[in-house]
Design a protein around this motif. Structure first.
Motif, PDB file in Angstrom:
ATOM      1  N   GLN A  76      28.780  10.960 -30.248  1.00  0.00           N
ATOM      2  CA  GLN A  76      28.565  12.151 -29.421  1.00  0.00           C
ATOM      3  C   GLN A  76      27.939  11.775 -28.081  1.00  0.00           C
ATOM      4  N   ASN A  77      26.947  10.899 -28.123  1.00  0.00           N
ATOM      5  CA  ASN A  77      26.286  10.476 -26.887  1.00  0.00           C
ATOM      6  C   ASN A  77      27.258   9.746 -25.960  1.00  0.00           C
ATOM      7  N   LEU A  78      28.120   8.934 -26.531  1.00  0.00           N
ATOM      8  CA  LEU A  78      29.121   8.229 -25.742  1.00  0.00           C
ATOM      9  C   LEU A  78      30.068   9.221 -25.072  1.00  0.00           C
ATOM     10  N   LEU A  79      30.541  10.207 -25.844  1.00  0.00           N
ATOM     11  CA  LEU A  79      31.434  11.217 -25.276  1.00  0.00           C
ATOM     12  C   LEU A  79      30.752  11.992 -24.151  1.00  0.00           C
ATOM     13  N   GLU A  80      29.497  12.354 -24.355  1.00  0.00           N
ATOM     14  CA  GLU A  80      28.768  13.093 -23.324  1.00  0.00           C
ATOM     15  C   GLU A  80      28.594  12.257 -22.066  1.00  0.00           C
ATOM     16  N   SER A  81      28.339  10.968 -22.230  1.00  0.00           N
ATOM     17  CA  SER A  81      28.162  10.112 -21.059  1.00  0.00           C
ATOM     18  C   SER A  81      29.456   9.959 -20.268  1.00  0.00           C
ATOM     19  N   MET A  82      30.597  10.176 -20.932  1.00  0.00           N
ATOM     20  CA  MET A  82      31.897  10.080 -20.272  1.00  0.00           C
ATOM     21  C   MET A  82      32.426  11.462 -19.864  1.00  0.00           C
ATOM     22  N   ASN A  83      31.610  12.492 -20.056  1.00  0.00           N
ATOM     23  CA  ASN A  83      32.000  13.881 -19.771  1.00  0.00           C
ATOM     24  C   ASN A  83      33.255  14.306 -20.531  1.00  0.00           C
ATOM     25  N   LEU A  84      33.360  13.872 -21.766  1.00  0.00           N
ATOM     26  CA  LEU A  84      34.477  14.261 -22.641  1.00  0.00           C
ATOM     27  C   LEU A  84      33.974  15.229 -23.692  1.00  0.00           C
TER      28      LEU A  84
END
Length: 86
Positions: A76-84
């Protein structure tokens, strides 16, 4: 996946005492029957276990569930950092 993550989060916060369906329902903003359906899927996957006390059925996260939840939060954190969005 987000709903399953919410349920795992609630059961993790419940600790070894476990959490009843109504508490999961309130915190995850789901109907009683939706919680039971999702919890059964999590039980079948080995991420949650259930126990019955005198009056209630309680749900607790398993060790496997803790590991999965940790990886899920990282995802989830990775997706948020990529604005996905997922």
């Amino acid at each position: 996946m987000g709903i399953m993550g919410d349920i795992l989060d609630v059961t993790m916060n419940g600790g070894q005492q476990g959490v009843i369906v109504s508490a999961i329902s309130r915190r995850a903003n789901l109907s009683h029957y939706a919680v039971l359906d999702k919890c059964e899927k999590l039980i079948n996957a080995g991420l949650v276990e259930t126990r019955r006390d005198d009056r209630n059925r309680k749900f607790m996260i398993t060790e496997k569930g803790l590991k999965f939840f940790d990886e899920f939060k990282n995802f989830q954190n990775l997706l948020e950092s990529m604005n996905l969005r997922y």
